[in-house]
Design a protein around this motif. Structure first.
Motif, short mmCIF file in Angstrom:
data_model
loop_
_atom_site.label_atom_id
_atom_site.label_comp_id
_atom_site.label_asym_id
_atom_site.label_seq_id
_atom_site.Cartn_x
_atom_site.Cartn_y
_atom_site.Cartn_z
N GLN A 118 14.23 -0.08 -65.78
CA GLN A 118 13.77 -1.56 -65.48
C GLN A 118 13.34 -2.46 -66.52
OE1 GLN A 118 13.96 -3.02 -62.12
NE2 GLN A 118 15.40 -1.25 -61.91
N GLN A 119 12.61 -1.49 -67.45
CA GLN A 119 12.07 -2.40 -68.71
C GLN A 119 12.81 -2.94 -69.47
OE1 GLN A 119 11.78 1.05 -67.90
NE2 GLN A 119 9.98 1.98 -68.68
N LYS A 121 15.57 -4.69 -68.28
CA LYS A 121 15.63 -5.95 -67.60
C LYS A 121 14.64 -7.17 -67.90
CE LYS A 121 17.93 -3.65 -63.84
NZ LYS A 121 18.11 -3.46 -62.07
N THR A 122 13.64 -6.58 -68.52
CA THR A 122 12.96 -7.63 -69.16
C THR A 122 12.97 -8.24 -70.23
OG1 THR A 122 11.09 -6.21 -69.99
CG2 THR A 122 10.92 -6.78 -67.46
#
Length: 194
Positions: A118-119, A121-122
């Protein structure tokens, strides 16, 4: 909108893996590749199965968001991609890449997969595809050793010792495996039991 094959093709645009599996060369600059992806996504134009008129419109939109200094160079690249069927070259490489990954027991993870961190995706310029051989790391205990490709002996020793230290303390060393500092960091990680 984009599927696994499309993300593999985007990765191929970023680094041409056909020339050298271990040390790919950069094909399209980041500052153009990510606008291609982002603007095509916004406009719902899948570059791998769109009409010529849609690609022409996409090219105009990308260029309208480009600095004057880069416009001429980017126009040339976009013409090669969109007008001269350059996109097909990347999409046709997908089967070869998938086959090579299967042969080498390398798992392919794209941004659409649940395993994709998820990290990542930022990040503005996130990796389209991750290629993982072995165990996928716990991302909270990971670091990357990066640096110059033209590394001297002192740099090799330092990267090696850093990698070894990380492995001995159960911290993952993650990178793109470029030669130089990345390479020596990974050699140290292996020496440390990582």
């Amino acid at each position: 909108m984009y599927d696994e094959d499309a993300f593999i093709a985007f990765s191929s645009m970023y680094s041409d893996v056909r020339g050298s599996w271990r040390f790919p060369k950069k094909e399209i600059p980041d500052e153009l590749l990510y606008p291609i992806y982002n603007i095509s996504n916004e406009l719902k134009i899948n570059i791998f199965n769109s009409s010529n008129s849609e690609l022409k419109y996409l090219k105009q939109e990308i260029l309208s968001n480009t600095s004057k200094k880069s416009k001429e160079n980017y126009n040339k690249i976009l013409c090669e991609l969109f007008d001269e069927n350059g996109i097909e070259r990347y999409y046709e490489s997908v089967d070869e890449i998938k086959s090579k990954c299967e042969e080498e027991n390398i798992k392919i993870i794209t941004i659409n997969d649940d395993e994709y961190p998820q990290q990542f995706k930022t990040i503005d310029e996130f990796p389209f595809t991750l290629y993982v051989k072995g165990e996928f790391p716990t991302i909270n205990k990971a670091i990357g050793i990066i640096g110059t490709r033209e590394v001297d002996e002192a740099g090799k020793d330092f990267a090696f010792e850093c990698g070894k230290y990380l492995a001995e303390h159960e911290i993952w060393n993650i990178s793109g495996l470029a030669k130089g500092c990345d390479e020596w960091g990974h050699k140290g990680s292996l020496d440390g039991g990582g």
